[in-house]
Design a protein around this motif. Structure first.
Motif: not given
Length: 298
Positions: A90-99, A105-111, A245-251
């Motif tokens: 999903g979308m996660a601000m600051g993802a250039n990191a180990e954690y 609400s911005a996440l979905a199961p990885k296919p 763009v806006h984050p959306s786990g549903a989309e």
């Protein structure tokens, strides 16, 4: 968990301002999950923010990155949709990191049929295309600029999934690639003026910006829509629509269904280490990436 690594910058500037630093492990708040980052990907917003072209992050220091594919390691209060051990993207601000921490609400199961590299390439680019083209229908003539890029190649496929007639602008080297994705027409922007080569279109998705706005307006039907994702010069046109763009786990779940059905695939131009992020930014800024540049954990 102690100290972890992240990519940070103390000042805005060129790729050389990006550096590996040690930070305290973030903690998830209410409605959030902590994710161990397996992969992330580069978006135009990253290098624009690095250079100080776009606002929203405040003054440095800050950590860039919008996309994540990884594994949940901790959840905050009022979270029931994911559990530690779940693979998510999903979308996660600051993802250039180990954690990184992200709203659930911005996440979905990885296919399950995608590895983390390809899953990380999807969120921001696919959601941008999905949201930009939400109103198109069967038979619409859709012109997509920078059609072979990260957002563009996904937009071509999403438009085709909605039965549109798709025209893309791209260098000649990418024409076969775009036809394989379903593009009905492809125009070499280096040799041909699309403004004189096309019959009128219903929708333009501008992923270039600048004077592509006014140029695109000339091939747009009177009742058409000019969708600007980069910032162009057509803002005064009544057909102009600026999208963010806006984050959306549903989309993302809907997008995942297209992937599972074989109607959407993401192209990974290359895979690099987050430790080499400065070089990744240089490549991304070149404007000649087919699909996405993906970065794996430090």
């Amino acid at each position: 968990m102690g100290v972890v690594k992240a990519i940070s910058q103390q000042i805005v500037g060129g790729p050389e301002v990006l550096q590996v630093v040690e930070v305290d492990t973030p903690r998830p708040g209410t409605g959030e999950a902590l994710i161990r980052v397996v992969a992330t990907s580069l978006n135009a917003a990253d290098w624009k923010a690095r250079r100080g072209i776009v606002d929203g992050l405040g003054s440095p220091p800050f950590t860039l990155g919008l996309d994540v594919s990884g594994v949940v390691t901790e959840i905050g209060a009022q979270v029931s949709a994911v559990r530690p051990g779940d693979a998510v993207f999903g979308m996660a601000m600051g993802a250039n990191a180990e954690y990184v921490v992200a709203p659930v609400s911005a996440l979905a199961p990885k296919p399950p049929h995608l590895d983390h590299v390809h899953a990380a390439a999807l969120p921001t680019a696919a959601l941008t295309a999905w949201q930009a083209l939400s109103d198109i229908g069967a038979g619409d003539r859709v012109l997509i600029h920078a059609a072979a890029g990260g957002v563009g190649h996904l937009a071509v496929q999403i438009a085709k999934s909605r039965a549109a007639y798709v025209i893309g602008t791209a260098r000649a080297a990418n024409h076969e690639f775009l036809r394989d994705l379903g593009a009905d027409e492809v125009i070499d922007y280096t040799t041909t003026d699309f403004g004189t080569a096309l019959d009128p279109v219903d929708v333009v998705l501008d992923l270039v910006g600048g004077d592509y706005g006014s140029r695109s307006a000339r091939v747009l039907k009177p009742g058409g829509r000019l969708i600007d994702a980069q910032g162009n010069d057509a803002a005064g046109d009544p057909r102009y629509h600026r999208i963010y763009v806006h984050p959306s786990g549903a989309e993302l779940r809907e997008i995942t269904a297209l992937v599972a059905a074989g109607r959407l695939r993401v192209e990974v131009d290359r895979v690099m280490s987050l430790a080499d992020i400065a070089d990744a930014h240089r490549i991304g800024e070149s404007g000649h990436v087919r699909g996405k540049v993906v970065l794996t954990a430090i």
